[in-house]
Design an enzyme around this catalytic site. Structure first.
Site, short mmCIF file in Angstrom:
data_model
loop_
_atom_site.label_atom_id
_atom_site.label_comp_id
_atom_site.label_asym_id
_atom_site.label_seq_id
_atom_site.Cartn_x
_atom_site.Cartn_y
_atom_site.Cartn_z
N LEU A 1 5.41 0.42 3.37
CA LEU A 1 4.54 -0.11 2.31
C LEU A 1 3.58 -1.18 2.82
CD1 LEU A 1 7.25 -0.34 -0.49
CD2 LEU A 1 5.46 1.39 -0.27
N LYS B 1 0.85 -1.21 0.00
CA LYS B 1 0.00 0.00 0.00
C LYS B 1 0.88 1.25 0.00
CE LYS B 1 0.87 1.29 4.51
NZ LYS B 1 1.53 2.51 4.95
N ASP C 1 -2.07 -1.62 10.74
CA ASP C 1 -2.33 -1.54 9.30
C ASP C 1 -2.99 -2.80 8.74
OD1 ASP C 1 -1.39 1.00 8.97
OD2 ASP C 1 0.55 0.42 8.11
N GLY D 1 4.06 -4.24 3.93
CA GLY D 1 4.29 -5.62 3.46
C GLY D 1 3.94 -6.67 4.49
O1 C5P Z 1 0.28 -1.46 15.38
P1 C5P Z 1 1.70 -1.52 14.98
O2 C5P Z 1 2.46 -2.59 15.72
O3 C5P Z 1 1.92 -1.61 13.50
O4 C5P Z 1 2.36 -0.13 15.40
C1 C5P Z 1 3.74 0.09 15.47
C2 C5P Z 1 3.99 1.28 16.37
O5 C5P Z 1 3.53 2.47 15.74
C3 C5P Z 1 3.25 1.22 17.70
O6 C5P Z 1 4.04 0.63 18.68
C4 C5P Z 1 2.99 2.67 18.01
O7 C5P Z 1 4.14 3.22 18.64
C5 C5P Z 1 2.89 3.33 16.66
N1 C5P Z 1 1.50 3.58 16.24
C6 C5P Z 1 0.77 4.58 16.84
N2 C5P Z 1 -0.53 4.79 16.44
C7 C5P Z 1 -1.09 4.06 15.45
C8 C5P Z 1 -0.33 3.04 14.82
C9 C5P Z 1 0.95 2.83 15.23
O8 C5P Z 1 1.25 5.27 17.73
N3 C5P Z 1 -2.34 4.29 15.08
#
Ligand code: C5P
Length: 299
Positions: free
Chosen positions: A101, A12, A138, A103
């Site tokens: 992206l 994406k 995501d 992945g």
């Molecule tokens: O959810 P994911 O593990 O992909 O998120 C990675 C990091 O990005 C999280 O630990 C957080 O610090 C940050 N994040 C955030 N708010 C979001 C998505 C991600 O603060 N909506």
């Protein structure tokens, strides 16, 4: 019942990414428009006699245990469904890792959808979304796999009309970027604000106003990533210098993309970047139906 399944997991890009608030759970509330592009990983999932999850991948740098989101997705779905069978997942990796992206998230969503088919488990979209969110912010978007408005932490996904066709030049500096690091730096130095580009982008998409779509490209995380990774800013500047007019960082970076309506212009920028950068791709955006779950006809 099926014993094996082929899946396609597209990458994406973010057309918008606005940080609208900080949450008590440590995450941020976002408003984003995301769309898929014709760069995909392939997954081949087959049933095993035992209950193990076995992951193999073409990328030597990727973990094949529970540190890999595809592995975690299979384990989570197995536990949730109560199915007492395992799978072997072969992951053919084409999407750059930790690049902005999506992945890994796309792989995870494909595994969830693939296992509902392979094991014939009825799962509602809201059940799948809950599982997806547990794997990463995501991941829910990739259950839809088309242009969508995404908000909350990433769990609210509203499909949008497909984009007018664009050529996309993607370029990535070598240093990987950690999303958590960028959000931490954002929290320390920037303030969330009400979204202003995303809702206008939704209107422009419904009205198919190509110029407006291009002008509304916006990513709140650019400022932070540019400060911590100056090579990402330099890359964006280079793309503009080579003639790209609409250039944006995707996600938390470091991939930068440019959108074009004319192939000749896209090709010129692509070749200029190839002169000194390894990871450059010339692609196009996808229509909704092109991203449908893919099953290999001959297997
Ligand atoms: O959810 P994911 O593990 O992909 O998120 C990675 C990091 O990005 C999280 O630990 C957080 O610090 C940050 N994040 C955030 N708010 C979001 C998505 C991600 O603060 N909506």
């Amino acid at each position: 019942m099926r014993r094996e399944i082929w899946l396609k997991a597209p990458a994406k890009i973010n057309l918008t990414l606005e940080v609208t608030g900080r949450r008590s759970d440590g995450y941020h509330n976002l408003e984003m428009i995301m769309t898929t592009i014709d760069l995909s990983d392939r997954l081949f999932i087959r049933e095993r006699e035992d209950e193990r999850i076995v992951l193999t991948t073409t990328s030597p740098h990727l973990p094949t245990d529970e540190k890999n989101l595809a592995y975690r997705a299979a384990r989570l779905f197995q536990q949730w469904s109560g199915v007492r069978r395992g799978v072997t997942i072969d992951l053919q990796k084409h999407i750059p890792v930790a690049a902005g992206l999506g992945g890994g998230s796309s792989n995870a969503a494909s595994v969830l959808m693939g296992l509902t088919q392979l094991w014939q488990i009825p799962a509602s979209l809201s059940e799948l979304t809950e599982l997806a969110l547990a794997l990463g912010s995501d991941v829910p978007f990739f259950l839809y796999g088309q242009t969508a408005y995404v908000s909350g932490r990433g769990e609210i996904v509203r499909p949008l009309p497909s984009l007018p066709p664009f050529y996309v030049v993607l370029a990535r500096p070598p240093r990987a970027v950690s999303t958590a690091t960028i959000f931490q730096a954002f929290a320390a130095s920037e303030s969330p604000h009400p979204a202003k580009y995303t809702s206008q982008m939704v209107e422009a998409l419904y009205a198919r106003q190509t110029d407006k779509i291009l002008q509304l490209l916006n990513n709140d995380l650019e400022k932070v990533t540019f400060r911590l990774y100056p090579e990402v800013r330099a890359l964006k500047n280079d793309m503009c210098r080579f003639g790209a007019e609409y250039v944006l960082m995707s996600g938390s970076g470091p991939t930068v993309f440019a959108l074009f309506t004319r192939f000749s212009k896209a090709r010129r920028v692509y070749h200029a970047l190839r002169g000194y950068l390894k990871d450059v791709l010339l692609l196009h955006t996808l229509r909704g139906h092109e991203t449908a779950l893919y099953t290999h006809p001959k297997r």
